[in-house]
Every structure is written in C-alpha cells, then in structure tokens.
Design an enzyme around this catalytic site. Structure first.
Site, PDB file in Angstrom:
ATOM      1  CG  ASP A  31      -2.187   0.766   1.072  1.00 22.95           C
ATOM      2  OD1 ASP A  31      -2.112   1.977   0.790  1.00 22.95           O
ATOM      3  OD2 ASP A  31      -3.264   0.164   1.221  1.00 22.95           O
ATOM      4  CG  ASN A  32       0.007   4.768  -2.468  1.00 21.09           C
ATOM      5  OD1 ASN A  32      -1.025   4.527  -1.830  1.00 21.09           O
ATOM      6  ND2 ASN A  32       0.013   5.485  -3.575  1.00 21.09           N
ATOM      7  CG  ASP A  56       2.716   4.815  -6.317  1.00 13.32           C
ATOM      8  OD1 ASP A  56       1.960   4.060  -6.971  1.00 13.32           O
ATOM      9  OD2 ASP A  56       2.788   6.036  -6.519  1.00 13.32           O
ATOM     10  CB  SER A  75      -8.124   1.962  -6.822  1.00 16.63           C
ATOM     11  OG  SER A  75      -8.702   3.083  -7.474  1.00 16.63           O
ATOM     12  CE1 TYR A 145     -12.294   3.325  -8.233  1.00 17.03           C
ATOM     13  CE2 TYR A 145     -14.647   3.288  -8.700  1.00 17.03           C
ATOM     14  CZ  TYR A 145     -13.540   2.754  -8.060  1.00 17.03           C
ATOM     15  OH  TYR A 145     -13.693   1.645  -7.256  1.00 17.03           O
ATOM     16  CE  LYS A 149     -10.961   0.066  -9.380  1.00 17.55           C
ATOM     17  NZ  LYS A 149     -10.048  -0.931  -8.757  1.00 17.55           N
TER      18      LYS A 149
END
Ligand code: UDP
Length: 311
Positions: A31-32, A56, A75, A145, A149
C-alpha cells in the site's frame, strides 16, 4: 497460498488480509498509504505469516518471494477521493494494474482484479447484469475512476487471453463496514458521522437515487469464493436490497436516534440514479449470497465509528 494484496492497508484490502490469514495463507500487504492506513493492519503486526510493504504500485513492483495469488485492490474508491486524486486514480488503475499483472505473469500467480459497479456508469439496464456494457461519461468527474477500472478489466482480460494468466474479476457494488475512513466522503461514513454528532444528514439531490449496501464480511466471502473458483469473466458481488438514499438516511437517523433530521444539498454530476446488482451469477457459480441484514451491519459500523469520532 502466498498472496499479495495490493491496497492491503485499505478498507477492503485489510479485511481480505484478515480472511486470508484466518484461512491459513501467508499474506504480503502492499500500500502507498494515500487512502489506506496502517491502523487497519496494526493488529496483524506480530503475525509471522503477515508482512507489509509500503510501495506505490504505479512504479515497478519488486518481490523476491514466490506468489500463488494477487488480490489487486489498490485504488482510491470514494468519489470524493478520486476527484481529489484524479491522476493517481487513473495511474493506479492502468499502470498499477499493468504492474500487478506483470507480477502475476512472472510468478505464475492467479490475479483477482477489484473492479466496480462504476463500470456500468449511470446504468440504463436495471438491475445490472454482468452482460451490460454500461453508460459511462469518459470525460465527466467520475470518468477517472470508471475508465481506469474499465481499462483494468480490459488489460486483465488481455493478460488472460494472450499470456494465459489466470485471472478473476469482481465487480464490487457499494460496500460498508468498520475501517471505512470517517472522512472518505461516501454516504455511509458521512451519514454516520453526522448522525453521531447530532447533525442533519446531507442528502444529495432529492434523495430518490438508489443504492444497495453490502456488509463487508459478505463481500469478503464472495471475493474469497471467486478467487478459488474457475470463473474467468467478471462477476457482480453486492447486496441486492435496493433503497433510495432518502430511505437510507431515515434508517440511519432511526438507528442512532439522531434528532438532527435531513438537509438537501446539490446532486454531484453524473451521480448514478439507480444501482442494484443482479447476483444470479454469483449465486449459481459461487453458491454465495449476502447473509448480513442492513440493520445488523449498520449497528456494527456505527459502533466502530463511535470509537473513532475524535481521531
Ligand atoms: N450521498 C448523499 N450524501 C452524502 C454522500 C453521498 O446523499 O453525504 C449520495 C450520493 O449522491 C450517491 C449515494 O449517496 O447518490 C452514494 O454515494 P457514495 O459517495 O457513497 O458512492 P457512489 O455509490 O455514488 O459511488
């Protein structure tokens, strides 16, 4: 299995880490921390089968160890977040998914992509079946988004067809539960936070747009079943109990005894008017359907948020 969870410190990612560990698997969470938070995985710190890597994934992913599966959940996922992070949202859905698929190919691991009901846009077919191609505005505020996706689904299918990578795609509908960020801007945290503070709930538009809300443990169970299944095509996972946002607000005010009532604010652009998953496919191929009713799920979530209000 040894499993990489991208977005592993996020709301859904961290619950998936819990489930995988409970099933006896070994988990690497990545996870960033842009929208994820290590608070969500702090309870796993001493577990020898769990590790965390801050990275990242829009940059090259280096992992020395073997992998059997990747749950690709990194995301921003709240409309407010992806409006504030439009480029990051596009990059993680495109470059991040490309990198995750590259790892899956190199490690001969299965990859499950977290897709979304947003691929259906403001749907003209109701309820939404997996066959529906959607009604998305590519250049509207939600396009960053939705199109990321949709690209993620396309590249996942390309890796499946052209590189033989084993892939699964879950289309996730509105989900709620503990570990949602109090300030992520989505309707569940907004309403519960407002209700616990005795404030009016901010209903956008007239509140006649519909959603159907799935409790997180149900969603995680559907995803785990899909991961273990043979299904290569997208599968809806969500709760089919549909209600208007106004009804939802009234339910939250009733459960919390909030005297604050409701106020109306402008409807955000391209806000889908109707959303409900058709889960016929998930029922048939996974033997899955939601078990947790709305009140039970909301009570758990309200309890969680009441401990976090001052943080
Ligand atoms: N919404 C609302 N008040 C809020 C936040 C959201 O009425 O304070 C509405 C929003 O306009 C949408 C629905 O609730 O119709 C669900 O919004 P959310 O941001 O949770 O996610 P979406 O389903 O739109 O992706």
């Amino acid at each position: 299995m040894r499993v990489l969870v991208t977005g592993g410190a996020g709301f859904l990612g961290s619950h998936l880490c819990d489930r995988l560990l409970a099933e006896g698997h070994t988990v690497v969470a990545m996870d960033n921390l842009v929208t994820g938070n290590t608070d969500n995985i702090a309870h796993l710190a001493g577990n020898p089968r769990f590790s965390f890597v801050k990275h990242d994934i829009t940059n090259y992913i280096y992992l020395a160890s073997d992998l059997d599966a990747i749950l690709h959940f990194a995301s921003p996922a709240s409309p407010v977040d992806y409006l504030e992070l439009p480029i990051q949202t596009l990059k993680v859905g495109s470059l991040g998914t490309h990198n995750a698929l590259g790892v899956a190919k190199a490690k001969k691991a299965r990859l499950l992509l977290a897709s979304t009901s947003e691929v259906y846009g403001d749907p003209l077919v109701h309820p939404q079946t997996e066959e529906y191609w959607g009604n998305v505005n590519p250049i509207g505020p939600r396009g960053v988004y939705d199109e990321a996706k949709r690209f993620a689904e396309a590249i996942t299918m390309a890796y499946q067809r052209y590189h033989g990578v084993e892939t699964r795609i879950v289309r996730i509908f509105n989900t709620y539960g503990p570990r949602m960020r109090l300030n992520d801007g989505r309707v569940v945290p907004n309403f519960i936070k407002q209700a616990l503070n005795g404030e009016p709930l901010t209903v956008y538009g007239a509140g006649n747009q519909t959603r159907s809300f799935c409790y997180v443990s149900d969603l995680v169970d559907g995803i785990y079943r899909l991961l273990l299944s043979d299904e290569p095509l997208p599968t809806n996972i969500g709760n089919p109990t549909e209600m208007t946002i106004l009804q939802f607000a009234e339910r939250i005010n009733a459960l919390t005894g909030n005297p604050g009532g409701i106020i109306y604010e402008p409807l955000p652009k391209d806000d889908p008017q109707q959303r409900r998953p058709d889960i016929t496919k998930a029922r048939r191929i996974l033997g899955w359907e939601p078990q947790v009713g709305l009140d039970a799920g909301l009570e758990e979530t309200i309890r969680y948020f009441s401990t976090r209000l001052d943080k």
